[in-house]
Motif scaffolding. Structure first.
Motif, PDB file in Angstrom:
ATOM      1  N   TYR A   1     -11.871  19.755-102.366  1.00 11.97           N
ATOM      2  CA  TYR A   1     -12.366  20.330-103.614  1.00 11.97           C
ATOM      3  C   TYR A   1     -13.421  19.461-104.300  1.00 11.97           C
ATOM      4  N   SER A   2     -13.421  18.157-104.076  1.00  7.42           N
ATOM      5  CA  SER A   2     -14.462  17.310-104.680  1.00  7.42           C
ATOM      6  C   SER A   2     -15.826  17.642-104.101  1.00  7.42           C
ATOM      7  N   TYR A   3     -15.846  17.908-102.814  1.00 10.78           N
ATOM      8  CA  TYR A   3     -17.085  18.301-102.136  1.00 10.78           C
ATOM      9  C   TYR A   3     -17.581  19.640-102.705  1.00 10.78           C
ATOM     10  N   ILE A   4     -16.659  20.575-102.894  1.00 12.04           N
ATOM     11  CA  ILE A   4     -17.022  21.882-103.438  1.00 12.04           C
ATOM     12  C   ILE A   4     -17.510  21.745-104.881  1.00 12.04           C
ATOM     13  N   LEU A   5     -16.862  20.875-105.657  1.00 12.38           N
ATOM     14  CA  LEU A   5     -17.305  20.652-107.040  1.00 12.38           C
ATOM     15  C   LEU A   5     -18.711  20.071-107.093  1.00 12.38           C
TER      16      LEU A   5
END
Length: 157
Positions: free
Chosen positions: A131-135
């Motif tokens: 999710y950090s990559y997506i954020l």
């Protein structure tokens, strides 16, 4: 006009929060037994948890630098916006603020692209993007849109 300014500030702050979270939190890639981010790789095996620093090459250092630069430029852009809000003449545009925010968006985009291309060499194939990559990818268009709004925006009294 006040609602427009409030909306722009909220958009900018949302992009800034996403940049901070995506840079700090350790879930750029994840699997059942491991997580990886810009700073450390952690794996769990036999009931233990082992973390190694993420210093495997120049590309990860480039991603780290680009993400930090995006946060710095976005913070400076917000500061410049408040300074220009009180010092800019009537009818003036927020070019400097918009330029800094657009640069921040380009930095986060570049960092995410480098991570996308180079991470298969670094993390196991069973891992998925976290999710950090997506954020980070969500922060890119938010920062770009707020930067473009700053460039278009004119100061009124």
């Amino acid at each position: 006009m006040l609602l427009l300014l409030l909306g722009i500030i909220l958009l900018h702050v949302a992009a800034l929060v996403l940049l901070f979270v995506s840079t700090i939190v350790s879930v750029w890639t994840s699997s059942e037994t491991s997580t990886s981010d810009l700073w450390i790789n952690c794996t769990s095996a036999n009931g233990g948890y082992h973390c190694d620093p993420a210093s495997t090459g120049e590309w990860i250092q480039a991603v780290q630098a680009l993400m930090i630069l995006s946060i710095i430029f976005s913070c400076l852009s917000l500061l410049l916006f408040f300074i220009q809000l009180f010092t800019l003449q009537k009818g003036g545009r927020f070019f400097l603020t918009g330029t800094f925010q657009i640069l921040a968006s380009l930095f986060v985009m570049s960092g995410a692209i480098i991570y996308t291309v180079m991470s298969p060499d670094w993390v196991p194939e069973v891992s998925a993007f976290g999710y950090s990559y997506i954020l980070a990818w969500v922060a890119f268009p938010l920062a770009l849109i707020s930067g473009l709004i700053y460039v278009i925006l004119r100061k009124r009294e």
